[in-house]
Scaffold this motif. Structure first.
Motif, PDB file in Angstrom:
ATOM      1  N   THR A  65      -8.189  -5.941   0.547  1.00 39.34           N
ATOM      2  CA  THR A  65      -7.342  -6.469   1.486  1.00 39.34           C
ATOM      3  C   THR A  65      -7.702  -5.797   2.727  1.00 39.34           C
ATOM      4  O   THR A  65      -7.268  -4.565   2.998  1.00 39.34           O
ATOM      5  CB  THR A  65      -6.072  -6.438   1.241  1.00 39.34           C
ATOM      6  N   ILE A  77      -7.363  -1.865   1.679  1.00 37.30           N
ATOM      7  CA  ILE A  77      -6.723  -1.338   0.570  1.00 37.30           C
ATOM      8  C   ILE A  77      -6.854  -2.195  -0.541  1.00 37.30           C
ATOM      9  O   ILE A  77      -7.278  -3.446  -0.525  1.00 37.30           O
ATOM     10  CB  ILE A  77      -5.299  -1.115   0.932  1.00 37.30           C
ATOM     11  N   SER A  78      -6.865  -1.659  -1.763  1.00 38.18           N
ATOM     12  CA  SER A  78      -6.837  -2.401  -3.047  1.00 38.18           C
ATOM     13  C   SER A  78      -5.834  -1.886  -3.945  1.00 38.18           C
ATOM     14  O   SER A  78      -5.356  -0.676  -4.140  1.00 38.18           O
ATOM     15  CB  SER A  78      -8.211  -2.194  -3.498  1.00 38.18           C
ATOM     16  N   ASN A  79      -5.306  -2.892  -4.710  1.00 38.96           N
ATOM     17  CA  ASN A  79      -4.224  -2.571  -5.870  1.00 38.96           C
ATOM     18  C   ASN A  79      -5.121  -2.200  -7.005  1.00 38.96           C
ATOM     19  O   ASN A  79      -5.778  -3.047  -7.788  1.00 38.96           O
ATOM     20  CB  ASN A  79      -3.308  -3.548  -6.011  1.00 38.96           C
ATOM     21  N   ILE A  80      -5.060  -0.820  -7.554  1.00 32.61           N
ATOM     22  CA  ILE A  80      -5.714  -0.548  -8.648  1.00 32.61           C
ATOM     23  C   ILE A  80      -4.805  -0.026  -9.670  1.00 32.61           C
ATOM     24  O   ILE A  80      -4.174   1.167  -9.382  1.00 32.61           O
ATOM     25  CB  ILE A  80      -6.939   0.536  -8.243  1.00 32.61           C
ATOM     26  N   ARG A  81      -4.661  -0.662 -10.693  1.00 37.87           N
ATOM     27  CA  ARG A  81      -3.696  -0.279 -11.617  1.00 37.87           C
ATOM     28  C   ARG A  81      -2.405  -0.018 -11.204  1.00 37.87           C
ATOM     29  O   ARG A  81      -1.654   1.052 -11.614  1.00 37.87           O
ATOM     30  CB  ARG A  81      -4.124   0.767 -12.495  1.00 37.87           C
ATOM     31  N   GLY A  82      -1.934  -0.926 -10.135  1.00 40.88           N
ATOM     32  CA  GLY A  82      -0.537  -0.589  -9.582  1.00 40.88           C
ATOM     33  C   GLY A  82      -0.271   0.402  -8.575  1.00 40.88           C
ATOM     34  O   GLY A  82       0.602   0.497  -7.972  1.00 40.88           O
ATOM     35  N   GLU A  83      -1.569   0.738  -8.201  1.00 36.25           N
ATOM     36  CA  GLU A  83      -1.474   1.872  -7.220  1.00 36.25           C
ATOM     37  C   GLU A  83      -2.232   1.330  -5.792  1.00 36.25           C
ATOM     38  O   GLU A  83      -3.495   0.918  -6.182  1.00 36.25           O
ATOM     39  CB  GLU A  83      -2.036   3.192  -7.747  1.00 36.25           C
ATOM     40  N   ILE A  84      -1.809   1.584  -4.809  1.00 33.37           N
ATOM     41  CA  ILE A  84      -2.447   0.910  -3.698  1.00 33.37           C
ATOM     42  C   ILE A  84      -3.277   2.134  -3.141  1.00 33.37           C
ATOM     43  O   ILE A  84      -2.971   3.358  -2.782  1.00 33.37           O
ATOM     44  CB  ILE A  84      -1.602   0.815  -2.259  1.00 33.37           C
TER      45      ILE A  84
END
Length: 182
Positions: A65, A77-84
């Motif tokens: 995003t 940013i990206s949501n990787i396994r629930g972490e930004i």
């Protein structure tokens, strides 16, 4: 496939290295062995390696995003396994000219005690064990310029010249520190 290769390499490390060490001497052996394990990656046909101990995850380029008013080298940013996680285009950050050809679009999450970020690379050929790293970087094509700050040495593996990336210097750089303040 790359994650399987990493798990295979880690699985090949003896128990004294994988955390089952009982005394300080075994831990010193473990630390020394892990320092020589690297993730090999490519940017525009040039090879780099970073310590396996500095990487949390590797994979295909995630959905990113974009955010407004950030430097061009920050993709978003990206949501990787629930972490930004902030995602950095390493080629733009280093000032490596792009030829316009696209690699597979892979990412590596790198970290230290203060920061975690994702870096986009063209390709990740696998894990590399290096016995010798030369701190004299005269053979590196990056011996001049901004990128030099982040190269701690070079090594030769087969016919490849490999630039060893100092992830601590990268993650503590002024430019990346500003990223954590956003």
């Amino acid at each position: 496939e790359v994650i399987s290769n990493i798990e295979m390499e880690i699985g090949m490390i003896p128990d004294s290295i994988s955390g089952a060490a009982d005394d300080d001497e075994d831990m010193a052996i473990a630390d020394k062995s892990l320092r020589h394990q690297f993730i090999l990656f490519a940017l525009e046909g040039n090879f780099f390696a970073l310590p396996l101990s500095s990487a949390l995850e590797v994979g295909h380029r995630p959905a990113i995003t974009p955010l407004p008013q950030l430097p061009k080298w920050i993709l978003g940013i990206s949501n990787i396994r629930g972490e930004i996680i902030s995602i950095v285009n390493l080629k733009i950050f280093f000032g490596i000219p792009s030829t316009g050809t696209k690699g597979e679009g892979r990412f590596i999450i790198i970290y230290n005690q203060n920061m975690k970020t994702g870096i986009i690379v063209d390709e990740i050929p696998g894990i590399l064990s290096l016995d010798r790293i030369d701190a004299d970087i005269q053979n590196s094509p990056y011996r001049h310029g901004e990128i030099l700050k982040y190269i701690s040495g070079v090594s030769v593996s087969g016919d490849r010249l490999i630039n060893i990336l100092d992830t601590d210097r990268l993650l503590t750089s002024r430019r990346l520190k500003k990223l954590s303040e956003v």
